[in-house]
Scaffold this motif. Sequence first.
Motif, PDB file in Angstrom:
ATOM      1  N   GLU A 123       0.811  -1.218   0.000  1.00  0.00           N
ATOM      2  CA  GLU A 123       0.000   0.000   0.000  1.00  0.00           C
ATOM      3  C   GLU A 123       0.849   1.274   0.000  1.00  0.00           C
ATOM      4  O   GLU A 123       0.324   2.364  -0.213  1.00  0.00           O
ATOM      5  CB  GLU A 123      -0.928   0.009   1.215  1.00  0.00           C
ATOM      6  N   ASN A 126       0.630   3.504  -3.169  1.00  0.00           N
ATOM      7  CA  ASN A 126      -0.703   4.108  -3.286  1.00  0.00           C
ATOM      8  C   ASN A 126      -0.885   5.262  -2.307  1.00  0.00           C
ATOM      9  O   ASN A 126      -1.563   6.246  -2.604  1.00  0.00           O
ATOM     10  CB  ASN A 126      -1.781   3.053  -3.041  1.00  0.00           C
ATOM     11  N   ASP A 127      -0.274   5.131  -1.129  1.00  0.00           N
ATOM     12  CA  ASP A 127      -0.412   6.169  -0.108  1.00  0.00           C
ATOM     13  C   ASP A 127       0.316   7.459  -0.480  1.00  0.00           C
ATOM     14  O   ASP A 127       0.098   8.496   0.146  1.00  0.00           O
ATOM     15  CB  ASP A 127       0.107   5.654   1.242  1.00  0.00           C
ATOM     16  N   LEU A 129       0.333   8.566  -3.790  1.00  0.00           N
ATOM     17  CA  LEU A 129      -0.146   8.980  -5.108  1.00  0.00           C
ATOM     18  C   LEU A 129      -0.489  10.468  -5.166  1.00  0.00           C
ATOM     19  O   LEU A 129      -0.028  11.193  -6.043  1.00  0.00           O
ATOM     20  CB  LEU A 129      -1.384   8.164  -5.498  1.00  0.00           C
ATOM     21  N   ARG A 130      -1.331  10.909  -4.244  1.00  0.00           N
ATOM     22  CA  ARG A 130      -1.791  12.299  -4.270  1.00  0.00           C
ATOM     23  C   ARG A 130      -0.635  13.262  -4.063  1.00  0.00           C
ATOM     24  O   ARG A 130      -0.516  14.278  -4.780  1.00  0.00           O
ATOM     25  CB  ARG A 130      -2.856  12.511  -3.194  1.00  0.00           C
ATOM     26  N   PRO A 165       1.584  -0.886  -7.882  1.00  0.00           N
ATOM     27  CA  PRO A 165       0.210  -0.666  -8.365  1.00  0.00           C
ATOM     28  C   PRO A 165       0.183   0.080  -9.700  1.00  0.00           C
ATOM     29  O   PRO A 165       1.000   0.962  -9.950  1.00  0.00           O
ATOM     30  CB  PRO A 165      -0.424   0.177  -7.251  1.00  0.00           C
ATOM     31  N   ALA A 167      -1.899   2.310 -10.751  1.00  0.00           N
ATOM     32  CA  ALA A 167      -2.163   3.742 -10.594  1.00  0.00           C
ATOM     33  C   ALA A 167      -0.878   4.500 -10.295  1.00  0.00           C
ATOM     34  O   ALA A 167      -0.699   5.653 -10.730  1.00  0.00           O
ATOM     35  CB  ALA A 167      -3.184   3.971  -9.477  1.00  0.00           C
ATOM     36  N   PHE A 168       0.022   3.864  -9.570  1.00  0.00           N
ATOM     37  CA  PHE A 168       1.315   4.480  -9.266  1.00  0.00           C
ATOM     38  C   PHE A 168       2.198   4.497 -10.516  1.00  0.00           C
ATOM     39  O   PHE A 168       2.827   5.513 -10.826  1.00  0.00           O
ATOM     40  CB  PHE A 168       1.995   3.706  -8.141  1.00  0.00           C
TER      41      PHE A 168
END
Length: 280
Positions: A123, A126-127, A129-130, A165, A167-168
Amino acid sequence: MKFQGTDQYVATDDLKLAVNAAHTLQRPLLVKGEPGTGKTMLAEQVSEALGMPLLQWHIKSTTKAQQGLYEYDAVSRLRDSQLGDEKVKDIHNYIVKGVLWQAFETEQPVALLIDEIDKADIEFPNDLLREIDRMEFYVYETRQLIKAKTRPLVIITSNNEKDLPDAFLRRCFFHYIRFPDAATMKQIVEVHFPGIKQELLAVAMRHFYDVRNLPGLKKKPSTSELIDWLKLLLAEDIPVEALQSKDDKVSVPPLVGALLKNEQDVSLFERLVHMARHNR
């Protein structure tokens, strides 16, 4: 300003293009490759070549994404309150800035290395990403929005131990550092050992690639291990003759422990040498 390699780092053309593409796109450069191929050193040399300070975040299995932003030291605040310290009234005294915060608040662009991201929990990417995408994050304890004054050049390394991931990955420019061919490897060695005798280098590299190409190895020797081995050969003043067998058969090179790092691989190589001698 473009990255063209340095005197201390032999960068292939495709690697230079990758660094410059990530810089132009203002996206993180995700660099993969087997251990020992110079991924971490790349960030150091890019920062030097582009005149950027380097901030480093070395990831462990226990690392959390929040640590890169900031941490609230509640334990110290509790202790200080028990001692009657006046600074407990200001919560800012107990906010510890992480590497990303440090990178965001600099007035000049910096290079930010996030090293071995695949060591962390799945994770972890993903943590972030923003924060990596928008270059900002919120500090809930102090109700601050921290925005990057200048966008850092982010270099992320991975040893491919686990998948990252999608998305990353979408937010990164990707480059895989292939293992150097003999010509590139020779350039790398000569950076570390200028003036090395060409005969010694040729024989040592032949041994190195013989070992590396052995089928069934649990861990293939890397560039850094070749450098270590050559350093030992030169320090011990090992003659070229000691590296060459009279009949040009496969032989166990001296100080092979610098190349092979577990007993299974050493045993496999010794069996190969025994078979080669038996079949003469």
